[in-house]
Design an enzyme around this catalytic site. Structure first.
Site, PDB file in Angstrom:
ATOM      1  CG  ASP A  51     -10.952   8.724   7.429  1.00 34.44           C
ATOM      2  OD1 ASP A  51     -10.350   7.635   7.348  1.00 34.44           O
ATOM      3  OD2 ASP A  51     -11.035   9.382   8.490  1.00 34.44           O
ATOM      4  CD  GLU A  76     -10.987   9.415  12.472  1.00 32.98           C
ATOM      5  OE1 GLU A  76     -10.626   8.791  13.499  1.00 32.98           O
ATOM      6  OE2 GLU A  76     -10.279   9.504  11.448  1.00 32.98           O
ATOM      7  CG  HIS A 127      -5.664   9.855  13.776  1.00 30.17           C
ATOM      8  ND1 HIS A 127      -5.723   8.644  13.115  1.00 30.17           N
ATOM      9  CD2 HIS A 127      -4.372  10.032  14.137  1.00 30.17           C
ATOM     10  CE1 HIS A 127      -4.511   8.104  13.096  1.00 30.17           C
ATOM     11  NE2 HIS A 127      -3.678   8.919  13.703  1.00 30.17           N
ATOM     12  CG  ASP A 133      -7.239  11.488   8.834  1.00 24.96           C
ATOM     13  OD1 ASP A 133      -6.468  12.415   9.158  1.00 24.96           O
ATOM     14  OD2 ASP A 133      -7.534  10.552   9.602  1.00 24.96           O
TER      15      ASP A 133
END
Length: 255
Positions: free
Chosen positions: A14, A16, A161, A166
């Site tokens: 993931d 960000e 987040h 996540d």
């Protein structure tokens, strides 16, 4: 020297990023997180996460609306993407990539980041995008199918987040969904179509804790126990069963 690949291992990852709010502004990776998962036991084997300093610090907010959110101060002394590119390449290249909405977002951002530093991007041996996958197989039981909504549906807590949190949540959501689909395919006359939530769907603007209050078709925590019981039964019956064979019994969940 040949590049080592792991075609049967799954890496959930993931990113960000900043949110572009000006014309001509681009996405910048601010955090990368990944876990390598054993396809036979669906257990975490290895993890890695790092904050990443963008070339332009002004794209990062000074403050975050979340208590543990990413701020400019947190990435000021973080390594650049080029500093961690080799590690990220080693984690991703030749493995099955998994994540939520990764086809349209995370995969694109990874390729852009490697292109920006003039290096070859890692290549997956396959891609599991849980957004499209679950929208197709699991339906709209959890509302808008965002990770926060899916986690709330299964009582897994609030999405943070942050990359590593996540991806771990993503894995748990897939386990729960696969268990429900497996049971429905095994006992269709008893379960199929009876586990859905009510037709009243929360609006997308409601906060995660409000979503969590939606009436569930089971008592809180019971599905987690059921999930573990099913895993134990499967393990005893077919100790060497791989992820693919489990999914084949769940209406070919992964394809």
């Amino acid at each position: 020297m040949a590049v080592q690949t792991f075609p049967n291992e799954i890496v959930f990852f993931d990113l960000e990023t900043n949110v572009p709010n000006k014309a001509g502004q681009h996405f910048h990776i601010l955090e990368f997180g990944a876990i390598i998962v054993c396809p036979k036991k669906l257990e975490e084997l290895e993890s890695f996460t790092t904050l990443i300093q963008p070339k332009d610090l002004s794209v990062v907010s000074i403050r975050s609306s979340r208590s543990d959110g990413i701020t400019r101060a947190k990435v000021t002394n973080a390594p650049s993407f080029e500093d961690v590119a080799e590690k990220i390449h080693g984690l991703l290249n030749g493995r099955i990539w998994a994540g939520h909405n990764i086809r349209r977002f995370d995969c694109v951002r990874i390729k852009e980041a490697f292109a920006e530093i003039g290096k070859a991007a890692p290549e997956p041996s396959g891609i599991i995008d849980s957004l499209g996958l679950l929208s197709d197989k699991f339906g709209k039981r959890a509302g808008n199918m965002k990770m926060a909504s899916l986690a709330a549906y299964f009582g897994l807590g609030v999405q943070k987040h942050r990359s590593l949190d996540d991806v771990r949540m993503n894995l748990e959501v897939l386990k729960h969904c696969a268990t429900v689909l497996f049971l429905e395919s095994t006992l269709p006359n008893h379960l199929e179509g009876k586990w859905h939530t009510s037709s009243k769907i929360m609006t997308r603007s409601r906060r995660n804790y409000q979503i969590a209050q939606r009436a569930m078709p089971y008592s809180k925590g019971s599905l987690e126990k059921m999930t573990q019981n099913v895993k134990n039964l499967l393990s005893k019956a077919q100790g060497n069963q791989t992820l693919q064979s489990l999914i084949n019994h769940s209406h070919s969940l992964l394809r």
